[in-house]
Write a protein that holds these residues in place. Structure first.
Motif, PDB file in Angstrom:
ATOM      1  N   TYR A 182     -36.640 -14.825  -4.155  1.00  0.00           N
ATOM      2  CA  TYR A 182     -36.369 -14.156  -5.424  1.00  0.00           C
ATOM      3  C   TYR A 182     -35.095 -13.329  -5.299  1.00  0.00           C
ATOM      4  CZ  TYR A 182     -41.148 -15.238  -6.924  1.00  0.00           C
ATOM      5  OH  TYR A 182     -42.309 -15.883  -7.281  1.00  0.00           O
ATOM      6  N   MET A 183     -34.325 -13.274  -6.384  1.00  0.00           N
ATOM      7  CA  MET A 183     -33.116 -12.459  -6.397  1.00  0.00           C
ATOM      8  C   MET A 183     -33.376 -11.055  -6.931  1.00  0.00           C
ATOM      9  SD  MET A 183     -30.226 -15.221  -7.588  1.00  0.00           S
ATOM     10  CE  MET A 183     -31.011 -15.633  -9.154  1.00  0.00           C
ATOM     11  N   GLY A 184     -34.589 -10.788  -7.376  1.00  0.00           N
ATOM     12  CA  GLY A 184     -34.994  -9.459  -7.822  1.00  0.00           C
ATOM     13  C   GLY A 184     -36.282  -9.072  -7.126  1.00  0.00           C
ATOM     14  N   ASN A 185     -36.826  -7.927  -7.504  1.00  0.00           N
ATOM     15  CA  ASN A 185     -38.012  -7.399  -6.832  1.00  0.00           C
ATOM     16  C   ASN A 185     -39.263  -7.417  -7.703  1.00  0.00           C
ATOM     17  OD1 ASN A 185     -36.858  -6.186  -4.168  1.00  0.00           O
ATOM     18  ND2 ASN A 185     -35.446  -5.486  -5.754  1.00  0.00           N
ATOM     19  N   ILE A 186     -39.213  -8.169  -8.825  1.00  0.00           N
ATOM     20  CA  ILE A 186     -40.355  -8.169  -9.749  1.00  0.00           C
ATOM     21  C   ILE A 186     -41.019  -9.535  -9.808  1.00  0.00           C
ATOM     22  CG2 ILE A 186     -39.401  -6.269 -11.103  1.00  0.00           C
ATOM     23  CD1 ILE A 186     -38.547  -8.304 -13.221  1.00  0.00           C
ATOM     24  N   ASP A 187     -40.701 -10.422  -8.850  1.00  0.00           N
ATOM     25  CA  ASP A 187     -41.306 -11.753  -8.769  1.00  0.00           C
ATOM     26  C   ASP A 187     -41.162 -12.558 -10.059  1.00  0.00           C
ATOM     27  OD1 ASP A 187     -41.987 -10.993  -6.249  1.00  0.00           O
ATOM     28  OD2 ASP A 187     -44.154 -10.910  -6.577  1.00  0.00           O
ATOM     29  N   VAL A 241     -37.434 -16.286 -13.368  1.00  0.00           N
ATOM     30  CA  VAL A 241     -36.020 -16.360 -13.755  1.00  0.00           C
ATOM     31  C   VAL A 241     -35.122 -16.053 -12.555  1.00  0.00           C
ATOM     32  CG1 VAL A 241     -34.252 -15.342 -15.257  1.00  0.00           C
ATOM     33  CG2 VAL A 241     -36.549 -15.781 -16.143  1.00  0.00           C
ATOM     34  N   SER A 242     -35.612 -15.221 -11.646  1.00  0.00           N
ATOM     35  CA  SER A 242     -34.799 -14.780 -10.507  1.00  0.00           C
ATOM     36  C   SER A 242     -34.966 -15.671  -9.274  1.00  0.00           C
ATOM     37  CB  SER A 242     -35.184 -13.344 -10.126  1.00  0.00           C
ATOM     38  OG  SER A 242     -36.458 -13.310  -9.474  1.00  0.00           O
ATOM     39  N   LYS A 243     -35.670 -16.765  -9.381  1.00  0.00           N
ATOM     40  CA  LYS A 243     -35.989 -17.558  -8.194  1.00  0.00           C
ATOM     41  C   LYS A 243     -34.844 -18.498  -7.818  1.00  0.00           C
ATOM     42  CE  LYS A 243     -40.199 -18.947  -7.608  1.00  0.00           C
ATOM     43  NZ  LYS A 243     -41.496 -19.691  -7.711  1.00  0.00           N
ATOM     44  N   LEU A 244     -34.532 -18.509  -6.501  1.00  0.00           N
ATOM     45  CA  LEU A 244     -33.642 -19.505  -5.918  1.00  0.00           C
ATOM     46  C   LEU A 244     -34.502 -20.561  -5.239  1.00  0.00           C
ATOM     47  CD1 LEU A 244     -30.755 -17.474  -4.189  1.00  0.00           C
ATOM     48  CD2 LEU A 244     -30.661 -18.758  -6.327  1.00  0.00           C
ATOM     49  N   ASP A 245     -34.250 -21.814  -5.540  1.00  0.00           N
ATOM     50  CA  ASP A 245     -35.027 -22.893  -4.940  1.00  0.00           C
ATOM     51  C   ASP A 245     -34.713 -23.027  -3.450  1.00  0.00           C
ATOM     52  OD1 ASP A 245     -36.181 -23.515  -7.377  1.00  0.00           O
ATOM     53  OD2 ASP A 245     -34.629 -24.983  -7.889  1.00  0.00           O
ATOM     54  N   PHE A 277     -25.803 -35.234   3.189  1.00  0.00           N
ATOM     55  CA  PHE A 277     -26.603 -35.933   2.184  1.00  0.00           C
ATOM     56  C   PHE A 277     -26.274 -35.480   0.759  1.00  0.00           C
ATOM     57  CE2 PHE A 277     -29.337 -36.036   6.040  1.00  0.00           C
ATOM     58  CZ  PHE A 277     -29.237 -37.396   6.267  1.00  0.00           C
ATOM     59  N   GLY A 278     -25.241 -34.651   0.607  1.00  0.00           N
ATOM     60  CA  GLY A 278     -24.763 -34.275  -0.725  1.00  0.00           C
ATOM     61  C   GLY A 278     -25.760 -33.466  -1.532  1.00  0.00           C
ATOM     62  N   VAL A 279     -26.509 -32.598  -0.906  1.00  0.00           N
ATOM     63  CA  VAL A 279     -27.515 -31.796  -1.603  1.00  0.00           C
ATOM     64  C   VAL A 279     -26.825 -30.791  -2.538  1.00  0.00           C
ATOM     65  CG1 VAL A 279     -29.395 -30.137  -1.331  1.00  0.00           C
ATOM     66  CG2 VAL A 279     -29.133 -32.038   0.295  1.00  0.00           C
ATOM     67  N   GLU A 280     -27.288 -30.714  -3.768  1.00  0.00           N
ATOM     68  CA  GLU A 280     -26.808 -29.694  -4.691  1.00  0.00           C
ATOM     69  C   GLU A 280     -27.711 -28.475  -4.558  1.00  0.00           C
ATOM     70  OE1 GLU A 280     -26.601 -31.264  -8.626  1.00  0.00           O
ATOM     71  OE2 GLU A 280     -24.847 -32.520  -8.189  1.00  0.00           O
ATOM     72  N   TYR A 281     -27.179 -27.425  -3.934  1.00  0.00           N
ATOM     73  CA  TYR A 281     -28.020 -26.266  -3.656  1.00  0.00           C
ATOM     74  C   TYR A 281     -27.284 -24.974  -3.976  1.00  0.00           C
ATOM     75  CZ  TYR A 281     -25.485 -25.371   0.749  1.00  0.00           C
ATOM     76  OH  TYR A 281     -24.523 -25.089   1.697  1.00  0.00           O
ATOM     77  N   VAL A 282     -28.062 -23.914  -4.080  1.00  0.00           N
ATOM     78  CA  VAL A 282     -27.548 -22.577  -4.373  1.00  0.00           C
ATOM     79  C   VAL A 282     -28.094 -21.634  -3.312  1.00  0.00           C
ATOM     80  CG1 VAL A 282     -27.510 -20.676  -6.031  1.00  0.00           C
ATOM     81  CG2 VAL A 282     -27.446 -23.040  -6.845  1.00  0.00           C
ATOM     82  N   SER A 283     -27.214 -20.903  -2.638  1.00  0.00           N
ATOM     83  CA  SER A 283     -27.655 -20.014  -1.561  1.00  0.00           C
ATOM     84  C   SER A 283     -27.608 -18.546  -1.951  1.00  0.00           C
ATOM     85  CB  SER A 283     -26.779 -20.230  -0.321  1.00  0.00           C
ATOM     86  OG  SER A 283     -25.425 -19.931  -0.609  1.00  0.00           O
ATOM     87  N   ASN A 284     -27.073 -18.247  -3.134  1.00  0.00           N
ATOM     88  CA  ASN A 284     -26.919 -16.846  -3.513  1.00  0.00           C
ATOM     89  C   ASN A 284     -26.820 -16.753  -5.028  1.00  0.00           C
ATOM     90  OD1 ASN A 284     -26.607 -14.088  -3.137  1.00  0.00           O
ATOM     91  ND2 ASN A 284     -24.398 -14.192  -2.843  1.00  0.00           N
ATOM     92  N   GLY A 285     -27.026 -15.544  -5.549  1.00  0.00           N
ATOM     93  CA  GLY A 285     -26.934 -15.325  -6.982  1.00  0.00           C
ATOM     94  C   GLY A 285     -27.217 -13.887  -7.326  1.00  0.00           C
ATOM     95  N   TYR A 286     -27.547 -13.638  -8.567  1.00  0.00           N
ATOM     96  CA  TYR A 286     -27.898 -12.281  -8.979  1.00  0.00           C
ATOM     97  C   TYR A 286     -28.875 -12.353 -10.143  1.00  0.00           C
ATOM     98  CZ  TYR A 286     -24.129 -13.195 -12.349  1.00  0.00           C
ATOM     99  OH  TYR A 286     -23.324 -13.753 -13.312  1.00  0.00           O
ATOM    100  N   PHE A 287     -29.580 -11.240 -10.370  1.00  0.00           N
ATOM    101  CA  PHE A 287     -30.624 -11.165 -11.385  1.00  0.00           C
ATOM    102  C   PHE A 287     -30.467  -9.843 -12.122  1.00  0.00           C
ATOM    103  CE2 PHE A 287     -35.010  -9.616 -12.352  1.00  0.00           C
ATOM    104  CZ  PHE A 287     -35.329 -10.535 -13.339  1.00  0.00           C
ATOM    105  N   ALA A 338     -29.984 -14.427 -15.079  1.00  0.00           N
ATOM    106  CA  ALA A 338     -29.609 -14.676 -13.689  1.00  0.00           C
ATOM    107  C   ALA A 338     -28.275 -15.389 -13.620  1.00  0.00           C
ATOM    108  CB  ALA A 338     -30.686 -15.497 -12.976  1.00  0.00           C
ATOM    109  N   GLY A 339     -27.598 -15.224 -12.486  1.00  0.00           N
ATOM    110  CA  GLY A 339     -26.371 -15.946 -12.198  1.00  0.00           C
ATOM    111  C   GLY A 339     -26.474 -16.615 -10.837  1.00  0.00           C
ATOM    112  N   PHE A 340     -25.692 -17.668 -10.633  1.00  0.00           N
ATOM    113  CA  PHE A 340     -25.847 -18.473  -9.419  1.00  0.00           C
ATOM    114  C   PHE A 340     -24.479 -18.795  -8.813  1.00  0.00           C
ATOM    115  CE2 PHE A 340     -29.292 -19.292 -12.357  1.00  0.00           C
ATOM    116  CZ  PHE A 340     -30.418 -19.141 -11.551  1.00  0.00           C
TER     117      PHE A 340
END
Length: 780
Positions: free
Chosen positions: A689-694, A697-701, A733-743, A762-764
């Motif tokens: 999670y990118m925030g502290n309220i679970d 919307v704030s989840k990074l896969d 393998f060309g994975v489309e991923y996100v390692s950081n963001g904001y909430f 959220a932003g990614f």
């Protein structure tokens, strides 16, 4: 047929014939290794063949021997206290030994070189335990970041040759200011948790110690060039005179790195230098060095929303504006432009058989700005007066602004080391003085009102003094038990004046005194097995952004408990540790950013991190080596209270932001010969999670990526000593991923008058799909 194993055994002594307990004997390019007992003796089993045995002991010169094993063989080592060993004293205050009860990992020069093709130091550390890295531009060049056990870069204490590198006010580490530092790095030690005594701000997630290049015995040179995806290229030239007249050495490096970035316009134009002069004799090591860099990086810190991520993941909103004709354009100089120069002086002196001292002096000069095009900015935010043109009142304008930081950082760092029999002690004192000016300029405006060129629309100053004293000791009670103790007293004063970029008065005057004790025990069950337990307390002051967002912010406190087991076998090693990090008033990331891309934090009351880390090295055969690591954790805010829909809500225990419960890495290497090696590097990071309220919307896969690294060396007998070809395919393998963001959240009072509705967003920061780097290094 199974190859027959033979025993290689021997004794490790110092120059006086005294046996050394705890010396490490390892087989180069293999996981095989062991340590010596109280009589300095060791034994290790290997199959028949040719090997290079490496013997190390902290504070002494490393010894190597090439051995042809055709039967049981005796190999003895005598280690010397030559001047090169004094390099260890330079960082002894911030590093620990192999058998210390502190959880740590080392990254040596040889492994750094295998992937050093232009990506920054955090990216090169990506496969270490509990590490998660990210890159604003998406490809590891430019602004990069690191998290350890879920703790961000402001909580990872970084030292270079024992001198703090974290910015004194923000507490962050900006690796982009020192491009290609990896090319001048001898070794890196990452201590997870509180670790041992450090200079500078206290560690709350990890300590990272870098040692720059050691003195070279022989003259040498190196020319490295690499090229790759996104028009990335790195050019490095290095040299060393070797020891002139046996005592003097001059070494240096020039580097140039450029990249267009994976993200649109996220370009980097980086220059760096490193120059070192050294004097060495049997008892003295004096180093004078200067290093630094200049970075011009197009901003990519705004991120993108989820819809844009799915539609156009490389889109960069930075610099976007609408011209007078209604056309969407992008400002071409929306850049961060910063220079940083470091000047260090180190004097290491061996006073006697037992006493060694180190004096370190440092001056760091940083200056630069970030530039932005802003539309329809209100006059009152820049101190402009309203103007009337042709009867029309003008009170807003398009403009270009620069926000400056101009700072000086001075350090005096002194410590002494005492070794006798089973006692090893360090004493030290540290003084850091920081003086930083913050100011803003409008360099162009469509309507400039009554402003003058170089007017400063805001101006402020921050002064921080950091004084600490420490003593630490390791006592070997007997062959099996060693005790570790570490006491640090630290005083911090922080004063600000002037106004912030929001034109708000900013006057902070705080004085903190912290006592940070640490203790541990290591129990050596046998030469292969050892257990350790440690406890450490850390206290830490808020940073500048914390005060800007909340004048009532509190310092934070951490109690760190570590329990570990180490196995050092013939064909494999295993390091296992469980940790419990208990925080009081931890400053956790809210997930939101301020208008400069700086993450915002808030005190969370009680919180904790509980985890298990395992890293290992297996020699599967003569050609294959496997080095996996895994970190399993739970990271919780206790009884977390938040504002939702206009009222306070107790959410109970929630996940701490940016703290995945599962992180794993692996390096599978195949070396059919000493000239060629290919490695598959894998990394898995669980959802977070990118925030502290679970909030969903704030989840990074979660994501799982794999890199392929190849190295081939051709030995030469002409002008060049060797030619090394290096290849790196990232994310094969060309994975489309996100390692950081904001909430972020905000209260909506407009849609339904009389009610308050909390809106979440959220932003990614998407990372690059498949990309490559190839390089060639000429050594002579």
């Amino acid at each position: 047929m199974q190859a027959q194993n033979f025993t290689v055994s021997g004794t490790v002594t110092d120059e006086n014939g005294k046996p050394l307990l705890g010396a490490t004997i390892a087989v180069k390019n293999a996981s095989t290794g062991t340590t010596t007992d109280s009589d300095g003796k060791y034994a290790i089993k290997v199959a028949s063949g040719n090997y290079e045995f490496v013997c190390t002991f902290v504070g002494m010169k490393t010894a190597t021997k090439n051995v042809s094993v055709t039967g049981n063989t005796v190999v003895n080592f005598t280690l010397s206290d030559s001047a090169e060993a004094l390099d260890a004293v330079l960082i002894s205050a911030v590093r620990v030994n192999a058998d210390s009860p502190i959880t740590h990992s080392n990254l040596e020069k040889e492994e750094i070189a295998e992937r050093n093709l232009g990506q920054d130091v955090p990216i090169l550390m990506n496969f270490m335990p509990s590490v998660v890295t990210t890159s604003d531009a998406g490809a590891g060049v430019g602004y990069t970041g690191i998290r350890v056990r879920g703790s961000d870069a402001t909580r990872v204490n970084v030292t270079i040759n024992g001198i703090p590198y974290n910015d004194a006010e923000s507490q962050g580490t900006f690796w982009v200011n020192m491009p290609d530092l990896a090319s001048s790095t001898e070794s890196i030690q990452l201590q997870r948790g509180v670790g041992t005594s450090t200079n500078g701000s206290g560690a709350f997630g990890a300590s990272l110690s870098l040692l720059t290049d050691a003195v070279s015995e022989k003259a040498n040179g190196e020319i490295s060039n690499s090229f790759g995806s996104f028009n990335t290229r790195k050019h490095t030239v290095k040299f060393s005179t070797g020891k002139l007249d046996g005592n003097f050495e001059l070494a240096g490096r020039l580097s140039k790195i450029k990249s267009d970035g994976y993200i649109d316009r996220a370009s980097s134009d980086l220059s760096a230098y490193f120059l070192q002069g050294s004097y060495v004799d049997e008892t003295t090591l004096i180093k004078a060095l200067t290093f630094g860099g200049h970075e011009i990086t197009y901003q990519a810190w705004n991120g993108i929303d989820r819809e844009t991520l799915e539609r156009d993941r490389t889109f960069n909103p930075s610099g976007q504006f609408t011209d007078e004709n209604g056309n969407v354009r992008f400002y071409d100089n929306e850049v961060d432009n910063y220079r940083q120069d470091h000047y260090q002086f180190h004097w290491n002196q061996k006073l006697s058989e037992n006493w060694t001292t180190n004096l370190g002096l440092n001056y760091t000069y940083g200056r630069g700005y970030f530039e932005q095009y802003k539309e329809d900015e209100p006059f009152d935010e820049y101190g402009f007066e309203e103007i009337v043109i042709n009867g029309t009142t003008i009170n807003e304008t398009d403009l270009i602004r620069r926000r400056w930081l101009d700072n000086d950082f001075y350090v005096i760092n002194a410590n002494a080391n005492y070794k006798k029999n089973n006692l090893d002690m360090d004493f030290g004192a540290f003084l850091g003085i920081y003086d930083g000016d913050h100011f803003g300029e409008v360099i162009w405006a469509r309507f400039a009102s009554d402003s003058e060129i170089r007017d400063r629309y805001y101006e402020g100053n921050g002064k921080k003094n950091d004084l600490s004293f420490f003593t630490k000791a390791t006592i070997r009670v007997n062959d099996k038990i060693s005790l570790f103790g570490d006491l640090q007293l630290r005083n911090v004063t922080y004063k600000t004046s002037g106004i912030t970029s929001d034109l708000v008065p900013f006057n902070i005057d705080e004085d903190y005194t912290f006592f940070n004790p640490k203790a541990g025990i290591n129990y050596r069950i046998n030469p292969k097995n050892s257990l350790y337990f440690s406890y450490a307390r850390a206290n830490r002051e808020p940073n500048r952004s914390d005060f800007e967002n909340n004048n009532e912010v509190k310092p934070e406190q951490l109690d760190d408990f570590e329990l570990g087991w180490r196995w050092n076998g013939e064909n494999f090693t295993v390091n296992t540790n469980a940790y419990y990090m208990l925080y009081n008033d931890q400053l956790v990331l809210t997930g939101a950013l301020d208008d400069t891309g700086t993450p915002l934090r808030t005190n969370s009351g009680k919180s904790y991190r509980l985890g298990l880390e395992i890293d290992a090295s297996f020699k599967l055969s003569e050609q294959f080596t496997l080095r996996p690591n895994v970190a399993i954790s739970t990271n919780k805010n206790v009884d977390f209270i938040t504002s939702r829909d206009g009222s306070l809500v107790d959410l109970g225990n929630t996940d701490i932001s940016f703290s995945p419960n599962f992180v794993a890495g692996n390096i599978l290497s195949y070396a059919p010969s000493q000239k060629f090696q290919v490695s598959l590097l894998s990394k898995y990071v669980g959802e977070q999670y990118m925030g502290n309220i679970d909030s969903d919307v704030s989840k990074l896969d979660s994501y799982f990526i794999n890199d392929l690294n190849l190295n081939y060396e051709i030995k030469m007998n002409s002008i060049f000593e060797s030619i090394i070809f290096t290849g790196l395919i990232n994310n094969i393998f060309g994975v489309e991923y996100v390692s950081n963001g904001y909430f972020f959240t905000f209260d909506d009072t407009w849609s339904n008058p009389g009610t308050v509705t909390t809106i979440e967003g959220a932003g990614f920061y998407p990372q690059a799909t498949r990309n490559f780097l190839v390089g060639m290094t000429l050594k002579f």
